[in-house]
Design a protein around this motif. Structure first.
Motif, PDB file in Angstrom:
ATOM      1  N   MET A   1       0.646  -1.752  -0.041  1.00  0.00           N
ATOM      2  CA  MET A   1      -0.185  -0.055   0.264  1.00  0.00           C
ATOM      3  C   MET A   1       0.409   1.217   0.076  1.00  0.00           C
ATOM      4  O   MET A   1       2.028   1.316   0.716  1.00  0.00           O
ATOM      5  N   ASN A   2       0.011   1.834  -0.218  1.00  0.00           N
ATOM      6  CA  ASN A   2       1.056   3.982  -0.571  1.00  0.00           C
ATOM      7  C   ASN A   2       0.004   4.255   1.317  1.00  0.00           C
ATOM      8  O   ASN A   2      -1.146   4.276   0.285  1.00  0.00           O
ATOM      9  N   LEU A  29       4.895  -1.503   9.466  1.00  0.00           N
ATOM     10  CA  LEU A  29       4.248  -1.239   7.362  1.00  0.00           C
ATOM     11  C   LEU A  29       5.769  -1.655   6.746  1.00  0.00           C
ATOM     12  O   LEU A  29       5.072  -1.977   5.414  1.00  0.00           O
ATOM     13  N   HIS A  34       4.998  -1.202   2.243  1.00  0.00           N
ATOM     14  CA  HIS A  34       4.407  -0.554   2.300  1.00  0.00           C
ATOM     15  C   HIS A  34       5.285   0.730   2.380  1.00  0.00           C
ATOM     16  O   HIS A  34       5.806   0.677   3.092  1.00  0.00           O
ATOM     17  N   GLU A 345      -3.212  -4.410   7.565  1.00  0.00           N
ATOM     18  CA  GLU A 345      -4.059  -5.068   6.747  1.00  0.00           C
ATOM     19  C   GLU A 345      -5.182  -5.495   6.474  1.00  0.00           C
ATOM     20  O   GLU A 345      -6.065  -5.081   5.267  1.00  0.00           O
ATOM     21  N   VAL A 356      -4.290  -6.107  -0.371  1.00  0.00           N
ATOM     22  CA  VAL A 356      -2.926  -5.434  -0.783  1.00  0.00           C
ATOM     23  C   VAL A 356      -1.207  -6.256  -0.685  1.00  0.00           C
ATOM     24  O   VAL A 356      -0.483  -5.881  -1.259  1.00  0.00           O
TER      25      VAL A 356
END
Length: 364
Positions: A1-2, A29, A34, A345, A356
């Motif tokens: 993820m961003n 993260l 991420h 997540e 994700v």
């Protein structure tokens, strides 16, 4: 993820527990791949006390004003898979309204102070959140678990309220047993509603046992406090110094703020840190404490100086060390950065986010 996080501070741990919480989270993260941007308002108090100006795991952006934030950061916020706004962010209502209006991904409010927030909402002193804004975030992440989560959903229309405690990095918090210099220590910033607990569980015990060795580390304590002569004082310890401080104690004290104690299910940052360091914890009681550490086996409960002194003077060393070891095992099994990142997540997907594990673009 961003992921974009707008929090009180990640660069300065001075006088707050937010920075260590965010540092641990972004570490977890980043370890799971991420991309994280952390946006922090340039507050004078923290600007002069930045013990970690460039925390690993996130690209940190310091902004001076709302106008600068809105102009400079619209693109990453609007394009992020997830945007998290934390409690006590300066002008947090305006920040939150902006985020939920432009973000195309999942939006979350991260309340590191949930019972305090509930009191502010009841008093209509809404500095960083409003009832209407709560319902517009996809997800309400809370330092407090238990029944309060359902109340947030029912009273304020939060689509999802979920427990999201802090985590502790075992590479930073670990047993550092050297020379034991203290019978009991306490690490925490002064607050008016914690002071009676400090008086009752530590200072009165110190007055009753002049031969005992005690210490309190933390800022903002009023000059009017009458410290017993056998209680040492340290104004501030950086997070890097915490393990050695814990390791210098036979026992460490945990005190919970009144709103958190009344709500229950509100473990403090220090409870996790001390547990990871393997130091036996003496704590006040609150509903749900057994969901974090089991009383009698993983921590000790005290109702006053008599209980505290009984532990300090009568508990066999073997039992004391076993309690610290059991607490460390429990914390590392449930509250590491990687575990917390996986939990986020899961919440992201539950709130309607994409899988994700799918390949992602990186922030420009």
């Amino acid at each position: 993820m961003n992921i974009v996080i707008l929090g009180l501070s990640i660069t300065s741990s001075w006088g707050n527990g937010h920075a260590t919480t965010y540092r641990s989270l972004v570490h977890g993260l980043a370890a799971r791949g991420h991309q994280v941007i952390f946006l922090e308002r340039d507050a004078p108090w923290y600007a002069g006390n930045r013990d970690e100006p460039t925390p690993p795991g996130a690209r940190t952006v310091i902004y001076q004003s709302l106008d600068e934030l809105f102009c400079r950061c619209e693109q990453p916020v609007s394009q992020a898979d997830m945007v998290i706004v934390g409690s006590f962010v300066p002008e947090g209502v305006a920040v939150g309204e902006w985020v939920v209006s432009i973000a195309h991904g999942i939006t979350a409010f991260y309340d590191i102070d949930t019972p305090v927030t509930m009191e502010k909402l009841a008093a209509e002193t809404m500095e960083y959140i409003t009832p209407g804004l709560i319902s517009r975030y996809h997800l309400y992440l809370s330092f407090t678990g238990g029944p309060l989560l359902r109340e947030i959903e029912r009273r304020f229309g939060a689509p999802m309220a979920r427990a999201f405690y802090c985590s502790v990095d075992p590479k930073k918090y670990f047993p550092a047993f050297g020379k034991v210099e203290l019978d009991l220590g306490y690490l925490g910033t002064w607050s008016e509603d914690r002071q009676p607990g400090l008086e009752g569980l530590m200072l009165n015990a110190a007055r009753s046992w002049p031969d005992g060795r005690f210490a309190v580390a933390g800022p903002l304590y009023p000059e009017t406090i009458q410290w017993p002569p056998n209680v040492g004082r340290t104004i501030h310890l950086s997070p890097a110094e915490h393990p050695n401080f814990y390791g210098s104690q036979r026992f460490t004290l945990n005190i919970t703020r009144d709103p958190m104690r009344r709500a229950g299910y509100s473990p403090s940052v220090r409870l996790f840190e001390a547990g990871a360091c393997g130091v036996p914890i003496i704590s006040d009681w609150w509903p749900g404490i057994e969901t974090i550490l089991e009383p009698g086996r993983e921590l000790l409960l005290s109702e006053g100086p008599e209980d505290t002194l009984r532990y300090l003077r009568d508990l066999p060393d073997g039992t004391r060390l076993a309690i610290g070891k059991a607490a460390r095992a429990r914390i590392l099994a449930a509250h590491t950065p990687e575990i917390r990142a996986r939990q986020l997540e899961d919440y992201f997907v539950e709130a309607g986010g994409r899988d994700v594990t799918r390949p992602q673009a990186v922030f420009a």
